[in-house]
Design a protein around this motif. Structure first.
Motif, PDB file in Angstrom:
ATOM      1  N   PHE A 420       0.844  -1.190   0.000  1.00  0.00           N
ATOM      2  CA  PHE A 420       0.000   0.000   0.000  1.00  0.00           C
ATOM      3  C   PHE A 420       0.881   1.242   0.000  1.00  0.00           C
ATOM      4  CE2 PHE A 420      -2.491  -3.297   2.153  1.00  0.00           C
ATOM      5  CZ  PHE A 420      -3.637  -3.300   1.358  1.00  0.00           C
ATOM      6  N   PRO A 421       0.716   2.130  -0.974  1.00  0.00           N
ATOM      7  CA  PRO A 421       1.515   3.360  -0.989  1.00  0.00           C
ATOM      8  C   PRO A 421       1.042   4.317   0.101  1.00  0.00           C
ATOM      9  CG  PRO A 421      -0.123   3.427  -2.721  1.00  0.00           C
ATOM     10  CD  PRO A 421      -0.232   2.063  -2.099  1.00  0.00           C
ATOM     11  N   PRO A 422       1.846   5.302   0.428  1.00  0.00           N
ATOM     12  CA  PRO A 422       1.389   6.313   1.383  1.00  0.00           C
ATOM     13  C   PRO A 422       0.111   6.986   0.877  1.00  0.00           C
ATOM     14  CG  PRO A 422       3.753   6.494   1.052  1.00  0.00           C
ATOM     15  CD  PRO A 422       3.265   5.520   0.035  1.00  0.00           C
ATOM     16  N   GLY A 423      -0.757   7.298   1.794  1.00  0.00           N
ATOM     17  CA  GLY A 423      -2.034   7.899   1.439  1.00  0.00           C
ATOM     18  C   GLY A 423      -3.163   6.895   1.641  1.00  0.00           C
ATOM     19  N   ARG A 424      -4.265   7.101   0.930  1.00  0.00           N
ATOM     20  CA  ARG A 424      -5.447   6.260   1.100  1.00  0.00           C
ATOM     21  C   ARG A 424      -5.634   5.381  -0.138  1.00  0.00           C
ATOM     22  NH1 ARG A 424      -9.094   8.122   4.954  1.00  0.00           N
ATOM     23  NH2 ARG A 424     -10.896   7.468   3.726  1.00  0.00           N
ATOM     24  N   THR A 425      -5.874   4.116   0.089  1.00  0.00           N
ATOM     25  CA  THR A 425      -6.108   3.148  -0.994  1.00  0.00           C
ATOM     26  C   THR A 425      -7.451   2.464  -0.760  1.00  0.00           C
ATOM     27  OG1 THR A 425      -3.725   2.714  -1.241  1.00  0.00           O
ATOM     28  CG2 THR A 425      -5.251   1.086  -2.174  1.00  0.00           C
ATOM     29  N   ARG A 426      -8.354   2.620  -1.707  1.00  0.00           N
ATOM     30  CA  ARG A 426      -9.630   1.917  -1.628  1.00  0.00           C
ATOM     31  C   ARG A 426      -9.514   0.613  -2.410  1.00  0.00           C
ATOM     32  NH1 ARG A 426     -13.844   5.095   0.166  1.00  0.00           N
ATOM     33  NH2 ARG A 426     -13.352   7.319   0.353  1.00  0.00           N
ATOM     34  N   PHE A 427      -9.976  -0.471  -1.823  1.00  0.00           N
ATOM     35  CA  PHE A 427      -9.889  -1.753  -2.512  1.00  0.00           C
ATOM     36  C   PHE A 427     -11.030  -2.648  -2.052  1.00  0.00           C
ATOM     37  CE2 PHE A 427      -7.903  -2.621   1.465  1.00  0.00           C
ATOM     38  CZ  PHE A 427      -8.012  -3.987   1.696  1.00  0.00           C
ATOM     39  N   TYR A 460       5.469   4.431  10.363  1.00  0.00           N
ATOM     40  CA  TYR A 460       4.217   4.777   9.715  1.00  0.00           C
ATOM     41  C   TYR A 460       3.051   4.245  10.542  1.00  0.00           C
ATOM     42  CZ  TYR A 460       5.957   6.539   5.228  1.00  0.00           C
ATOM     43  OH  TYR A 460       6.538   7.309   4.244  1.00  0.00           O
ATOM     44  N   ARG A 461       1.931   4.957  10.432  1.00  0.00           N
ATOM     45  CA  ARG A 461       0.687   4.478  11.016  1.00  0.00           C
ATOM     46  C   ARG A 461      -0.114   3.777   9.926  1.00  0.00           C
ATOM     47  NH1 ARG A 461      -1.454   8.984  12.213  1.00  0.00           N
ATOM     48  NH2 ARG A 461      -0.820   9.120  14.411  1.00  0.00           N
ATOM     49  N   LEU A 462      -0.620   2.560  10.219  1.00  0.00           N
ATOM     50  CA  LEU A 462      -1.431   1.770   9.291  1.00  0.00           C
ATOM     51  C   LEU A 462      -2.858   1.722   9.819  1.00  0.00           C
ATOM     52  CD1 LEU A 462       1.053  -1.226   8.924  1.00  0.00           C
ATOM     53  CD2 LEU A 462       0.877   0.770   7.435  1.00  0.00           C
ATOM     54  N   HIS A 463      -3.800   1.922   8.920  1.00  0.00           N
ATOM     55  CA  HIS A 463      -5.196   2.017   9.332  1.00  0.00           C
ATOM     56  C   HIS A 463      -6.053   1.341   8.263  1.00  0.00           C
ATOM     57  CE1 HIS A 463      -9.147   3.963   9.882  1.00  0.00           C
ATOM     58  NE2 HIS A 463      -8.783   4.227  11.121  1.00  0.00           N
ATOM     59  N   VAL A 464      -6.963   0.425   8.637  1.00  0.00           N
ATOM     60  CA  VAL A 464      -7.882  -0.195   7.693  1.00  0.00           C
ATOM     61  C   VAL A 464      -9.289  -0.108   8.269  1.00  0.00           C
ATOM     62  CG1 VAL A 464      -7.535  -2.538   8.633  1.00  0.00           C
ATOM     63  CG2 VAL A 464      -8.441  -2.250   6.318  1.00  0.00           C
ATOM     64  N   ALA A 465     -10.257   0.248   7.423  1.00  0.00           N
ATOM     65  CA  ALA A 465     -11.647   0.393   7.863  1.00  0.00           C
ATOM     66  C   ALA A 465     -12.562   0.277   6.650  1.00  0.00           C
ATOM     67  CB  ALA A 465     -11.852   1.731   8.566  1.00  0.00           C
ATOM     68  N   ARG A 470     -19.052  -0.763  -0.174  1.00  0.00           N
ATOM     69  CA  ARG A 470     -18.921  -2.215  -0.042  1.00  0.00           C
ATOM     70  C   ARG A 470     -17.463  -2.642  -0.026  1.00  0.00           C
ATOM     71  NH1 ARG A 470     -22.719  -5.463  -4.004  1.00  0.00           N
ATOM     72  NH2 ARG A 470     -22.266  -7.051  -2.443  1.00  0.00           N
ATOM     73  N   GLY A 471     -16.551  -1.688   0.205  1.00  0.00           N
ATOM     74  CA  GLY A 471     -15.144  -2.013   0.176  1.00  0.00           C
ATOM     75  C   GLY A 471     -14.429  -1.587   1.434  1.00  0.00           C
ATOM     76  N   LEU A 472     -13.110  -1.570   1.346  1.00  0.00           N
ATOM     77  CA  LEU A 472     -12.244  -1.177   2.452  1.00  0.00           C
ATOM     78  C   LEU A 472     -11.333  -0.043   1.998  1.00  0.00           C
ATOM     79  CD1 LEU A 472     -11.213  -4.760   3.603  1.00  0.00           C
ATOM     80  CD2 LEU A 472     -12.608  -3.170   4.933  1.00  0.00           C
ATOM     81  N   VAL A 473     -10.833   0.682   2.987  1.00  0.00           N
ATOM     82  CA  VAL A 473      -9.839   1.703   2.696  1.00  0.00           C
ATOM     83  C   VAL A 473      -8.678   1.527   3.655  1.00  0.00           C
ATOM     84  CG1 VAL A 473     -10.974   3.413   4.200  1.00  0.00           C
ATOM     85  CG2 VAL A 473      -9.421   4.176   2.394  1.00  0.00           C
ATOM     86  N   VAL A 474      -7.472   1.573   3.106  1.00  0.00           N
ATOM     87  CA  VAL A 474      -6.257   1.516   3.913  1.00  0.00           C
ATOM     88  C   VAL A 474      -5.601   2.891   3.846  1.00  0.00           C
ATOM     89  CG1 VAL A 474      -3.912   0.595   4.040  1.00  0.00           C
ATOM     90  CG2 VAL A 474      -5.832  -0.954   3.703  1.00  0.00           C
ATOM     91  N   ALA A 475      -5.280   3.430   5.016  1.00  0.00           N
ATOM     92  CA  ALA A 475      -4.588   4.717   5.087  1.00  0.00           C
ATOM     93  C   ALA A 475      -3.191   4.473   5.635  1.00  0.00           C
ATOM     94  CB  ALA A 475      -5.347   5.700   5.969  1.00  0.00           C
ATOM     95  N   VAL A 476      -2.191   4.946   4.926  1.00  0.00           N
ATOM     96  CA  VAL A 476      -0.789   4.824   5.346  1.00  0.00           C
ATOM     97  C   VAL A 476      -0.245   6.232   5.516  1.00  0.00           C
ATOM     98  CG1 VAL A 476       1.493   3.961   4.761  1.00  0.00           C
ATOM     99  CG2 VAL A 476      -0.541   2.643   4.102  1.00  0.00           C
ATOM    100  N   ALA A 477       0.134   6.586   6.748  1.00  0.00           N
ATOM    101  CA  ALA A 477       0.604   7.948   7.019  1.00  0.00           C
ATOM    102  C   ALA A 477       1.882   7.886   7.847  1.00  0.00           C
ATOM    103  CB  ALA A 477      -0.467   8.736   7.763  1.00  0.00           C
ATOM    104  N   PRO A 478       2.867   8.723   7.532  1.00  0.00           N
ATOM    105  CA  PRO A 478       4.116   8.716   8.312  1.00  0.00           C
ATOM    106  C   PRO A 478       3.886   9.299   9.703  1.00  0.00           C
ATOM    107  CG  PRO A 478       4.136  10.477   6.686  1.00  0.00           C
ATOM    108  CD  PRO A 478       2.895   9.676   6.428  1.00  0.00           C
TER     109      PRO A 478
END
Length: 491
Positions: A420-427, A460-465, A470-478
């Protein structure tokens, strides 16, 4: 145009099912007696309408009277006819539908079900159209018909005309000469209503010309009848009878067509109409040996006749069931049929059970997703049936295994945090089976999961919600020190 007056040969032999309540049979016979073609032009053969082994009764009417080989003696037939009908018709020797076709003397054949009746001009119009246009098969519009085939009258109609494969009942006019020349008969081992399909198909493929008459209500069908099955006069066909009838019809199409659009059009009709009940709840109601025999027959039909082009045109639930047939998975098919019978919809759903971070090394994490599908043996149905969306190809490892309770498939997905790159990834998680796709559902209110990891030497802080759809979002922030506000300069 009638030729009967000069040749002594009836214009039309009507093969009429005599099975069913007396009023229905009387109505059919009355409509034949009132035809403008005249009794001299009509021969009627009455048969039982059931399977060939039922020994139905056959009668022959020509020139206003019956021509038979023996005295009336069939009590069941007498009970089925009103007294006034018995004065007009008398019984003769037993005959199957095939035997009736062999005994017919008319220039044309028409098959009619007990309870169905004809418009007064029906036979005159049909015979005139066949004589003038030279058609070997003439389709006759049934009152209330709305299909594409009967949008307009046409002659020299091609086999790929819209709607033609869906109209395979015997309620058509068939020129008897090619029927005799090619030896067309109803198969004795198949109920007549089902055998009519193979008969009609071969007549169509051998025809020098096909006409469709949409300018008149030629036939008025009994309420319990439909275009392709004789539910009005026959008992409901057994599942093995239906399989045999369908196999016979599809074999005719395969014999007279090449692979491609025309063949697919006819096969699509059979897979959509006959294989739907063959792979439905009826499969649950038969003994296991019968179920295995039917499944073996279904596999032959699927192997021999089901192209991907046909499969993708079928409704999702049927497409799914046929996928289990193609895979040779009878227990899986039974499981799917039971689910659909209990829920009213096919088991085309995937539910996300959990999503969280798992430590896989010093300050290293992997996102682990667990999902559940009610589809058994999911991995055997297609190559890579479960896919990730919104991530780069190959980002995650997907493992499929039987669900712990034995019902359905458990799906586990592992995605390294570095994917997952830095920022928000919807998948999301999508299940794809031969054109049938659906996305995994994330439970409402699923709590977010957090973790901390390193990228190189930087934390980095990793966050999934859930992403709210109907999907998920992963946020990767330093992670870094918060900047302190600068002090105001001294004054």
């Amino acid at each position: 145009m009638s030729a009967s007056g000069t040749t002594g040969t009836p214009d039309v032999t009507v093969v009429l099912s005599a099975r069913g309540p007396e009023p229905r049979l009387t109505r059919s016979l009355d409509s034949l007696a009132g035809q403008t073609l005249g009794l001299d032009g009509i021969e009627v053969l009455l048969v039982g309408g059931g399977p060939a082994g039922d020994s139905p009764v056959g009668d022959s009417l020509a020139g206003g009277g019956l021509v038979g080989d023996g005295p009336a003696g069939d009590e069941a037939f007498r009970d089925a006819c009103a007294a006034e009908q018995l004065e007009r018709f008398s019984a003769s020797r037993p005959a199957t539908v095939g035997a009736a076709v062999a005994r017919a003397r008319g220039r044309y054949l028409l098959f009619l079900r007990s309870g169905d009746f004809l418009g007064r001009e029906a036979l005159t119009r049909l015979v005139d159209a066949a004589d003038i246009r030279g058609s070997d098969v003439v389709y006759a519009k049934t009152a209330g018909a709305t299909g594409a085939l009967f949008a307009r009258t046409g002659h020299r109609v091609p086999h790929d005309a819209p709607g033609l494969p869906w109209e395979l009942s015997g309620t058509k006019l068939f020129r008897r000469e090619p029927v005799e020349r090619h030896g067309l008969r109803f198969a004795d081992e198949i109920p007549a209503a089902l055998a009519a399909q193979a008969f009609t198909l071969e007549a169509l493929f051998r025809a020098r010309g096909i006409s469709v008459l949409a300018d008149y209500d030629y036939c008025f069908a009994s309420r319990a009848s439909n275009t392709d099955t004789d539910t009005d006069t026959d008992p409901a066909p057994g599942i093995e009878d239906l399989l045999r009838g369908t196999a016979a019809a599809m074999a005719v199409t395969a014999r007279f067509t090449e692979p491609g659009r025309l063949r697919d059009g006819f096969h699509h009709r059979h897979f959509a109409r006959e294989l739907d009940p063959l792979t439905g709840p009826a499969l649950l109601d038969v003994a296991e040996p019968v179920r295995r025999r039917v499944f073996a027959g279904l596999r032959r039909l699927v192997t021999d006749h089901l192209s991907d082009a046909v499969l993708t045109r079928l409704p999702p639930g049927l497409r799914l069931r046929l996928s289990y047939v193609r895979a040779g998975d009878l227990p899986g098919l039974v499981s799917v049929v039971r689910y659909e019978a209990g829920h009213g919809v096919p088991p085309l759903r995937t539910d996300l059970v959990s999503a969280g971070w798992r430590r896989t090394g010093p300050a290293r994490h992997t996102l682990v997703l667990t999902a559940r599908s009610p589809l058994p043996g999911l991995g055997a149905l297609a190559e890579a049936p479960v896919r990730l969306t919104g991530t780069r190809p190959g980002a995650g490892r997907i493992v499929l295994r039987p669900a712990p309770d034995g019902c359905g498939t458990e799906i586990e997905v592992r995605i390294p945090a570095d994917a997952f790159p830095p920022g928000r990834t919807r998948f999301g998680l999508r299940t794809a089976l031969l054109g049938t796709e659906h996305q995994a559902t994330v439970p409402a209110g699923a709590p977010p999961r957090r973790a901390h990891g390193l990228r190189g030497l930087r934390p980095y802080r990793l966050h999934v919600a859930a992403d709210g759809t109907r999907g998920l979002v992963v946020a990767v922030a330093p992670l870094g020190r918060r900047q302190q506000p600068r002090s105001a300069p001294a004054t």
